[in-house]
Write a protein that holds these residues in place. Sequence first.
Motif, PDB file in Angstrom:
ATOM      1  N   GLY A  91     -27.141  12.288  -2.939  1.00 31.39           N
ATOM      2  CA  GLY A  91     -26.016  11.389  -2.810  1.00 31.39           C
ATOM      3  C   GLY A  91     -24.854  12.066  -2.126  1.00 31.39           C
ATOM      4  N   GLU A  92     -23.678  11.647  -2.451  1.00 33.60           N
ATOM      5  CA  GLU A  92     -22.531  12.052  -1.683  1.00 33.60           C
ATOM      6  C   GLU A  92     -21.458  12.644  -2.575  1.00 33.60           C
ATOM      7  OE1 GLU A  92     -21.740   8.281  -0.127  1.00 33.60           O
ATOM      8  OE2 GLU A  92     -23.212   8.462   1.479  1.00 33.60           O
ATOM      9  N   ARG A  93     -20.610  13.428  -1.945  1.00 34.01           N
ATOM     10  CA  ARG A  93     -19.537  14.069  -2.685  1.00 34.01           C
ATOM     11  C   ARG A  93     -18.230  13.496  -2.173  1.00 34.01           C
ATOM     12  NH1 ARG A  93     -18.131  20.220  -1.458  1.00 34.01           N
ATOM     13  NH2 ARG A  93     -17.169  19.189   0.314  1.00 34.01           N
ATOM     14  N   SER A  94     -17.320  13.255  -3.068  1.00 37.13           N
ATOM     15  CA  SER A  94     -16.052  12.755  -2.551  1.00 37.13           C
ATOM     16  C   SER A  94     -14.961  13.770  -2.834  1.00 37.13           C
ATOM     17  CB  SER A  94     -15.711  11.407  -3.156  1.00 37.13           C
ATOM     18  OG  SER A  94     -15.443  11.567  -4.516  1.00 37.13           O
ATOM     19  N   TRP A  95     -13.900  13.591  -2.125  1.00 35.37           N
ATOM     20  CA  TRP A  95     -12.829  14.560  -2.138  1.00 35.37           C
ATOM     21  C   TRP A  95     -11.758  14.061  -3.085  1.00 35.37           C
ATOM     22  CZ3 TRP A  95     -11.052  16.392   3.322  1.00 35.37           C
ATOM     23  CH2 TRP A  95     -10.665  17.727   3.244  1.00 35.37           C
ATOM     24  N   PRO A  96     -11.474  14.744  -4.177  1.00 31.42           N
ATOM     25  CA  PRO A  96     -10.555  14.188  -5.158  1.00 31.42           C
ATOM     26  C   PRO A  96      -9.139  14.026  -4.607  1.00 31.42           C
ATOM     27  CG  PRO A  96     -11.241  16.400  -5.781  1.00 31.42           C
ATOM     28  CD  PRO A  96     -11.996  16.045  -4.555  1.00 31.42           C
ATOM     29  N   LEU A  97      -8.498  12.972  -5.066  1.00 27.55           N
ATOM     30  CA  LEU A  97      -7.145  12.667  -4.620  1.00 27.55           C
ATOM     31  C   LEU A  97      -6.167  12.904  -5.760  1.00 27.55           C
ATOM     32  CD1 LEU A  97      -5.112  11.370  -2.629  1.00 27.55           C
ATOM     33  CD2 LEU A  97      -5.818   9.154  -3.524  1.00 27.55           C
ATOM     34  N   ASN A  98      -5.103  13.616  -5.453  1.00 30.03           N
ATOM     35  CA  ASN A  98      -4.042  13.855  -6.420  1.00 30.03           C
ATOM     36  C   ASN A  98      -3.268  12.546  -6.630  1.00 30.03           C
ATOM     37  OD1 ASN A  98      -1.915  14.845  -7.898  1.00 30.03           O
ATOM     38  ND2 ASN A  98      -1.070  16.115  -6.245  1.00 30.03           N
ATOM     39  N   PRO A  99      -3.057  12.128  -7.871  1.00 27.34           N
ATOM     40  CA  PRO A  99      -2.300  10.892  -8.099  1.00 27.34           C
ATOM     41  C   PRO A  99      -0.854  10.984  -7.634  1.00 27.34           C
ATOM     42  CG  PRO A  99      -3.413  11.601 -10.102  1.00 27.34           C
ATOM     43  CD  PRO A  99      -3.572  12.703  -9.110  1.00 27.34           C
ATOM     44  N   LEU A 100      -0.355  12.199  -7.465  1.00 26.79           N
ATOM     45  CA  LEU A 100       1.028  12.362  -7.006  1.00 26.79           C
ATOM     46  C   LEU A 100       1.051  12.593  -5.505  1.00 26.79           C
ATOM     47  CD1 LEU A 100       2.208  14.955  -9.672  1.00 26.79           C
ATOM     48  CD2 LEU A 100       2.197  12.469  -9.843  1.00 26.79           C
ATOM     49  N   PRO A 101       1.920  11.886  -4.809  1.00 21.99           N
ATOM     50  CA  PRO A 101       2.056  12.168  -3.382  1.00 21.99           C
ATOM     51  C   PRO A 101       2.960  13.387  -3.173  1.00 21.99           C
ATOM     52  CG  PRO A 101       3.552  10.414  -4.006  1.00 21.99           C
ATOM     53  CD  PRO A 101       2.820  10.806  -5.260  1.00 21.99           C
ATOM     54  N   LEU A 102       2.847  13.954  -1.965  1.00 21.98           N
ATOM     55  CA  LEU A 102       3.844  14.938  -1.558  1.00 21.98           C
ATOM     56  C   LEU A 102       5.045  14.140  -1.065  1.00 21.98           C
ATOM     57  CD1 LEU A 102       4.817  17.789  -0.700  1.00 21.98           C
ATOM     58  CD2 LEU A 102       3.650  17.415   1.467  1.00 21.98           C
ATOM     59  N   ILE A 103       6.235  14.394  -1.637  1.00 22.36           N
ATOM     60  CA  ILE A 103       7.411  13.595  -1.283  1.00 22.36           C
ATOM     61  C   ILE A 103       8.346  14.419  -0.404  1.00 22.36           C
ATOM     62  CG2 ILE A 103       9.424  12.382  -2.190  1.00 22.36           C
ATOM     63  CD1 ILE A 103       7.790  11.849  -4.717  1.00 22.36           C
ATOM     64  N   LEU A 104       8.677  13.871   0.739  1.00 24.00           N
ATOM     65  CA  LEU A 104       9.568  14.565   1.667  1.00 24.00           C
ATOM     66  C   LEU A 104      10.749  13.665   1.994  1.00 24.00           C
ATOM     67  CD1 LEU A 104       6.778  15.882   4.062  1.00 24.00           C
ATOM     68  CD2 LEU A 104       8.106  17.258   2.449  1.00 24.00           C
ATOM     69  N   ASN A 105      11.956  14.201   1.944  1.00 24.61           N
ATOM     70  CA  ASN A 105      13.116  13.377   2.265  1.00 24.61           C
ATOM     71  C   ASN A 105      13.379  13.379   3.767  1.00 24.61           C
ATOM     72  OD1 ASN A 105      14.594  15.670   2.984  1.00 24.61           O
ATOM     73  ND2 ASN A 105      15.280  15.976   0.869  1.00 24.61           N
ATOM     74  N   LEU A 206      -2.870   4.867  -3.215  1.00 27.13           N
ATOM     75  CA  LEU A 206      -1.624   4.981  -3.967  1.00 27.13           C
ATOM     76  C   LEU A 206      -0.806   3.697  -3.931  1.00 27.13           C
ATOM     77  CD1 LEU A 206      -2.326   7.876  -4.438  1.00 27.13           C
ATOM     78  CD2 LEU A 206       0.007   8.522  -3.848  1.00 27.13           C
ATOM     79  N   SER A 207      -0.804   3.034  -2.766  1.00 26.60           N
ATOM     80  CA  SER A 207       0.015   1.833  -2.699  1.00 26.60           C
ATOM     81  C   SER A 207      -0.602   0.708  -3.540  1.00 26.60           C
ATOM     82  CB  SER A 207       0.195   1.387  -1.243  1.00 26.60           C
ATOM     83  OG  SER A 207      -1.051   1.047  -0.691  1.00 26.60           O
ATOM     84  N   ARG A 208      -1.905   0.759  -3.768  1.00 25.21           N
ATOM     85  CA  ARG A 208      -2.511  -0.237  -4.638  1.00 25.21           C
ATOM     86  C   ARG A 208      -2.403   0.133  -6.102  1.00 25.21           C
ATOM     87  NH1 ARG A 208      -8.083  -2.547  -2.115  1.00 25.21           N
ATOM     88  NH2 ARG A 208      -7.240  -2.965  -0.062  1.00 25.21           N
ATOM     89  N   ALA A 209      -2.424   1.439  -6.376  1.00 22.05           N
ATOM     90  CA  ALA A 209      -2.394   1.875  -7.762  1.00 22.05           C
ATOM     91  C   ALA A 209      -1.017   1.611  -8.377  1.00 22.05           C
ATOM     92  CB  ALA A 209      -2.746   3.348  -7.865  1.00 22.05           C
ATOM     93  N   TYR A 210       0.040   1.922  -7.627  1.00 23.79           N
ATOM     94  CA  TYR A 210       1.373   1.616  -8.169  1.00 23.79           C
ATOM     95  C   TYR A 210       2.245   0.988  -7.098  1.00 23.79           C
ATOM     96  CZ  TYR A 210      -0.038   6.568  -8.442  1.00 23.79           C
ATOM     97  OH  TYR A 210      -0.700   7.757  -8.321  1.00 23.79           O
ATOM     98  N   PRO A 211       1.991  -0.296  -6.831  1.00 24.03           N
ATOM     99  CA  PRO A 211       2.704  -0.987  -5.752  1.00 24.03           C
ATOM    100  C   PRO A 211       4.220  -1.034  -5.970  1.00 24.03           C
ATOM    101  CG  PRO A 211       1.400  -2.530  -7.065  1.00 24.03           C
ATOM    102  CD  PRO A 211       1.004  -1.164  -7.488  1.00 24.03           C
ATOM    103  N   ASN A 212       4.661  -1.202  -7.216  1.00 24.72           N
ATOM    104  CA  ASN A 212       6.104  -1.337  -7.456  1.00 24.72           C
ATOM    105  C   ASN A 212       6.839  -0.068  -7.066  1.00 24.72           C
ATOM    106  OD1 ASN A 212       5.388  -3.755  -8.470  1.00 24.72           O
ATOM    107  ND2 ASN A 212       5.564  -3.139 -10.640  1.00 24.72           N
ATOM    108  N   LEU A 213       6.248   1.030  -7.533  1.00 24.82           N
ATOM    109  CA  LEU A 213       6.825   2.324  -7.243  1.00 24.82           C
ATOM    110  C   LEU A 213       6.894   2.565  -5.738  1.00 24.82           C
ATOM    111  CD1 LEU A 213       5.366   5.059  -9.562  1.00 24.82           C
ATOM    112  CD2 LEU A 213       7.270   5.342  -8.019  1.00 24.82           C
ATOM    113  N   TYR A 214       5.796   2.220  -5.107  1.00 23.41           N
ATOM    114  CA  TYR A 214       5.670   2.442  -3.668  1.00 23.41           C
ATOM    115  C   TYR A 214       6.717   1.631  -2.925  1.00 23.41           C
ATOM    116  CZ  TYR A 214       3.452   2.299   0.951  1.00 23.41           C
ATOM    117  OH  TYR A 214       3.188   2.371   2.283  1.00 23.41           O
ATOM    118  N   ASN A 215       6.861   0.377  -3.317  1.00 22.41           N
ATOM    119  CA  ASN A 215       7.826  -0.479  -2.624  1.00 22.41           C
ATOM    120  C   ASN A 215       9.262  -0.090  -2.913  1.00 22.41           C
ATOM    121  OD1 ASN A 215       6.032  -2.057  -1.177  1.00 22.41           O
ATOM    122  ND2 ASN A 215       5.595  -3.307  -2.988  1.00 22.41           N
TER     123      ASN A 215
END
Lengths: 844, 311
Positions: A91-105, A206-215
């Motif tokens: 089968g296949e291996r997937s690349w884990p995603l960190n739930p936190l984005p890198l935030i840059l101002n 991420l935008s689907r997991a926490y749309p409010n936060l994202y918006n």
Amino acid sequence: VAADTATAGRERQDLEPSAAKRLSGWLRGYRPIQGIPDELFDRMGRPRADWLSFLGDFAEYPEREFKSRFDLATRHIRDTGVTYRIYGEDGERSWPLNPLPLILNQKEWKQIAEGVEQRANLIEALLQDVYGDASLVADGSLPAAALTGSVDFIQAMRGVKPRGGRYLQLYAADLGRGPDGRWWVLDDRTQAPSGAGYALENRLVLSRAYPNLYNAMNVERLASFFDGFRKGLAAAADRADPRICLLTPGPFSETYFEQAHLARYLGFLLVEGDDLVARDGRVYVRTIAGLKRADVIYRRVDADFIDPLELNSASQLGTPSMLDAIRAGGVAMLNMPGSGLAESKALLGFMPKLCRRLLGEELKMPNVATWWCGQPVERELVERNLDVLAIAPAFNGPAQDGAASRPRLVADLSPEEQAALRARLTDRPGDFVGQEVVQLSTMPVLRAGKLEAAPFVLRVYAAWTPDGMRIMPGGFCRTSERLDVRAISMGEDACTADVWVIDDKPVERMTLLASKEDVKVRRIMGHLPSRAADNLFWLGRYSERAEATLRLARSLCTSLMDSESAIHGAGETLTGLQQLLIDWGALDEEALGGGALEAARDALHDQTAYGSVIYLVRAARRTAASMRERLSADFWSLLNQLEKELTEGAQSPLSEAEALQQVESALQILAALSGLAQENMNRVAGWRFLDMGRRIERGVNTCRLARTFAHDAATTDDLDLLLDLADSQITYRARYLVGLALTPVRDMVLLDPFNTRSLAFQVHTLRDHLAVLPSLQADGMLEEPNRVLLPLATEVETAEAGALSAARMQGFERTLLRLSGAVADRYFLQGANAVPTVKLAGLA
Amino acid sequence: VIYSLRHRTTYRYEEAVTFARCVLRLTPRGSDTQTVLKSSITVTPRPSSVKEGRGPFGETTQTVVIDKPHEVLVIEANSRIDVHAKPTGDPLDSEPWEAVRAAAYKTSLLGPDGPAPFLYPTRRTPVEPAITAYARESFPAGKPIIAAAADLMTRIRSDFSYDPEATTVSTPTLEAFEARHGVCQDFAHVMISGLRGLGLPAAYVSGYLRTIPPPGKPRLQGADATHAWVSVWCGQARSWVGFDPTNAIMAGDDHIVLAIGRDYSDVAPIDGIILAPGVQTLKVEVDVIPQNVQREPDVRRPGSVGGGVRA
């Protein structure tokens, strides 16, 4: 520091007590490394405003809700998406995603964007010079030997004017933040930068997991970057509405899913080298309607492999005479072959000087201090400081022996390796660079409910657009599992993170919807590439055969559970059924006469039998995987689900009831798949090939079933079973009240044009498909598939059920198989009698 | 010396080939040591398209497409060449090899006339520690480059056995090196690998060698062969000098240059893609006929193993 972080949780007065508690727990437990910059905490150990704002809101999601949201979004995207996967036996291996984005101002981002933009322009200018008049080499700014070591320095491209005028369409820089807080360029990506598709995918999760936060956070959107990228490619063509192809190395490439995803997202045709033909200075796509011109090729194949005639003759991925077409300007290929040259580490040390020379500016963003050992002074410096430097190969080239394929700290080498390295440095100094060891900054990742500091590398993309160079506001971020901040230790075990660039003002929403004036209404789709037609056809055949095999297995199961069943116990009918499974490769020869349950299990799950259901479903899935860009997400996830159920079912021996349940469930999924194809697939050529594969397979199978169970000496049990297998019980009972008789059953299964399962119905449908497909005959003569099919259609129409001999039924079957071959010959890349392309060889 | 050259290659296929696309590198290279007086190529069956071009190392190429079914493909190149090689001069009167290496890394020539493209390993001429160590024995510190390279050439001639059955066109160089056998192609690749291992620029030369029939016997038609040797960049002043490790002689008036590249792949006389189901057989006939010359052969036969010149 501890005191500062403890108060940090209280900086967000607006939070619910539970959220505030979680936030301060996170912050208190977070341990950045002394002396290493961190993204969350500033130098004083205080959390930065944007991060605090994110983490505070993030803490408001109850733990369980957060987890389920994130998992759901991840699973959905992963199941349908582009994740880094390695296709293998297991089968296949997937690349884990960190739930936190890198935030840059904004301030931070401006610095990055300016640096990357300048660097993209610098490298473009460098490539223009090297492949143009090479003035940098002539005036001594750049030693010739600092270029020729790269496999991507392509002599054959010197003096070639790129169509569209540019070498780089997409550039990426791998960045790290140094101890002084500044961003540094670790590596340049100029060949065919990967990862932009993952960035899109990560954003989607991420935008689907926490749309409010994202918006709420004014995160800059990615869509306009990709829109510009597409327009930039289109601008390289010499006609409006150009055909843009994404040239992929194929499904075995580790970034294939990303390429398929990008092709679909951007509306490009996904092609492999075989799909293209280069002749008379132009490039064409092989389609079912003949050769169609390719105007622009977005290249994801390493340049060395694109033309086996002129470049690497061992390449299976290329198109002969491709370079000729590029030279003639008949096709724009981006990035231009030869652009990969700028990835050589040998060039890093020259960049500050080249920037002044080519752009008349200072480098805005430094790169890792690097010394190319092909120069005597630099080599001496490196040899003197061997203990503190990293040593890396100066070029990506073939046949570099194993001395150092990745940057390594000399201190980490064994004494023998060190001795070998010193000897190589004396003999062939130009093969190496010495580099300062860069330390990376850290960012928070969420592991088991805790915030932990992880070193990271950020890949930032620049694309040329008609409005100039654009930087993707975001990027592809990889974090390391290990807390080793030396950039060189970034390994295979990386995780990814989305990258959020926070705007000061609300962001404009934008998708890839074209503006009104750009779009002409059209009712035809582009021409279907031959390879896609081939894959769809086989997807149709595999799934239909899987369905037929499932029906056989179902009859085996019910024979054990239902005393009324036609083949209860044993007897001729059961033997016939098993023989059919053996003939189809679902069962071993030895299985004949064995128990019905064992036979059903094997037919479902025997992974080594080429006709078992699990084998067929995997074949279907593999076929589907190589044309991901053409299948809907629903289709893909159903197919995945089917394979998953069968794989799980194979783990332990099933009872009759369980086996039956598995069969029923699999049949339902297959029915859903064909429903999707029927109702949701655009009625263009692609759908026709899928359906033709299905119809031919069903026609062949029906003839086979009829020969086995509706021969002249068939019993009522046989006929009853046949109606089951042909899914025609209800129709038959409704029409004939007399009970089972040979002639009406035979007629219903084979000749009745109103029964959607009959041979006649398949033949009619096939005739409709062929009538609509494009013809290559300019003289109006029939093409071969029609020549095969039309006599069959007449024969089936005029045949009489009572007088149908087994030999004639077999004749129908053979004709359908001949049709399959004729369709392949006519429409596919390589016909049914395809011969492999071989190389002329011999010392001549 | 003026030569008349004929190079005829015949491919026979078990089953008809429907499509072929080839690159031909069969037009000899003009340079300051040889003048191409006449050159023509005929392909049978007649190609549907022929396109002449220039390869990355200055060679003239023809790209040929044949799209009708054929069982036999014949490619014949005919040319007249005037070869006027420069005398090699005193091997000791050349720069120390280390100075040549330093000059090569410093060069500001990017094209194929300069040393830079020939410094780095390729698939067929990898840097192999074993081959480098073998070459190093000929390169004591400070030795003049031509003398050192000639020594390496002579050692290859005596250490390696000439055996056309032992290797094929695709035998890896290291394998031929370890077994100490092969043909001209293998010897050239070994020598190039060794030189590059020491950081010296070396090129692969494909061409022909004039052969002298045994005394009293007439020249046999088609008895000659294609040949390969090595060209070494010997510093700014001496520039490129040819070494023939198969015969342990310097390249001179008997060597006719077809093409120059980094290894065999760059100069293969015929390179192509065909659509063919079956097996192919290959026959190569070469005639190298000196025109206006009556003189003793210049070709020495050290050791005279089996006699004759090797290719």
